[in-house]
Enzyme design. Structure first.
Site, mmCIF file in Angstrom:
data_model
loop_
_atom_site.group_PDB
_atom_site.id
_atom_site.type_symbol
_atom_site.label_atom_id
_atom_site.label_comp_id
_atom_site.label_asym_id
_atom_site.label_seq_id
_atom_site.Cartn_x
_atom_site.Cartn_y
_atom_site.Cartn_z
ATOM 1 N N ASP A 89 0.880 -1.164 0.000
ATOM 2 C CA ASP A 89 0.000 0.000 0.000
ATOM 3 C C ASP A 89 0.920 1.217 0.000
ATOM 4 O O ASP A 89 1.416 1.624 1.051
ATOM 5 C CB ASP A 89 -0.896 -0.017 1.231
ATOM 6 C CG ASP A 89 -1.849 1.175 1.272
ATOM 7 O OD1 ASP A 89 -2.260 1.657 0.200
ATOM 8 O OD2 ASP A 89 -2.174 1.628 2.390
ATOM 9 N N GLU B 269 -1.269 -1.532 -5.018
ATOM 10 C CA GLU B 269 -2.484 -0.756 -5.220
ATOM 11 C C GLU B 269 -2.242 0.274 -6.319
ATOM 12 O O GLU B 269 -1.199 0.927 -6.339
ATOM 13 C CB GLU B 269 -2.877 -0.049 -3.917
ATOM 14 C CG GLU B 269 -4.214 0.645 -3.995
ATOM 15 C CD GLU B 269 -4.644 1.201 -2.656
ATOM 16 O OE1 GLU B 269 -5.472 0.566 -1.991
ATOM 17 O OE2 GLU B 269 -4.127 2.275 -2.278
ATOM 18 N N ASP C 193 -2.761 1.190 6.855
ATOM 19 C CA ASP C 193 -1.758 0.968 5.797
ATOM 20 C C ASP C 193 -1.364 -0.507 5.758
ATOM 21 O O ASP C 193 -1.136 -1.069 4.688
ATOM 22 C CB ASP C 193 -0.513 1.836 6.037
ATOM 23 C CG ASP C 193 -0.853 3.307 6.166
ATOM 24 O OD1 ASP C 193 -1.117 3.941 5.132
ATOM 25 O OD2 ASP C 193 -0.884 3.802 7.307
#
Length: 187
Positions: free
Chosen positions: A7, A67, A140
């Site tokens: 992330d 991501e 996160d």
């Protein structure tokens, strides 16, 4: 199969390493790379690159799940995120690790059955899939674990136990096929 989920962020980058075997998943490692806003962007990118490289070297993931970038109102934030993502992509290519990218809504859809799910719902499902009793914080980390789990689910099994469709087939279908296969998910 071991997957490293990332992330990306210019101040905090979450990572989660998950092993998928048959119908089960297990947590290998997870954490956060914390950076100072006082550091220059190039310094932060180097730290992210170096720390993720060390994780790849020690855990030997077959894939890295990242991501995708999302549109942000703040152009400077979006540019910084793009630079971090670029470094992670370059790292995967340099280390010979297969790279898969997932949009945030896609990760939520695969894990929870809803593309608009909250971060808390993603964290709950990550705990469920990994059989972890303690909360996963900060988001996160749970987001990175969710990205890794999404990758494993897309490649190998049913999506959140729903309707028997694999994540892989969900990703390759068009909208009309999705609606036919998932009438309970469409309003």
């Amino acid at each position: 199969m071991i997957v490293l989920g990332v992330d990306p962020g210019s101040v905090r980058t979450g990572y989660g390493i998950v092993r998928g075997e048959a119908d089960s998943f297990s947590l290998v490692d997870c954490g956060i790379i914390r950076l100072s806003s006082r550091q220059s962007i190039p310094e932060r990118i180097k730290i992210i690159y170096d720390e993720l490289e060390a994780l790849i070297s020690s855990n030997k993931p077959a894939r890295l799940a990242l991501e995708t970038a999302y549109v942000n109102r703040n152009a400077q934030s979006a540019l910084k995120l793009g630079q971090v993502r670029g470094a992670v992509v370059a790292l995967a290519m340099n280390k010979g690790v297969q790279l898969h990218e997932y949009a945030p809504r896609e990760v939520k859809q695969i894990l929870t059955g809803r593309g608009g799910a909250s971060k808390e719902q993603v964290a709950y499902m990550a705990r469920h899939f990994l059989n972890i009793s303690d909360p996963i914080k900060p988001h996160d980390i749970s987001d990175a674990l969710g990205i890794a789990l999404c990758d494993l689910l897309c490649e190998s099994g049913p999506v959140s136990g729903r309707n028997g469709k694999t994540g892989s087939s969900l990703r390759k279908s068009n909208w009309s096929e999705f609606v036919k296969a998932n009438p309970d998910l469409v309003l």
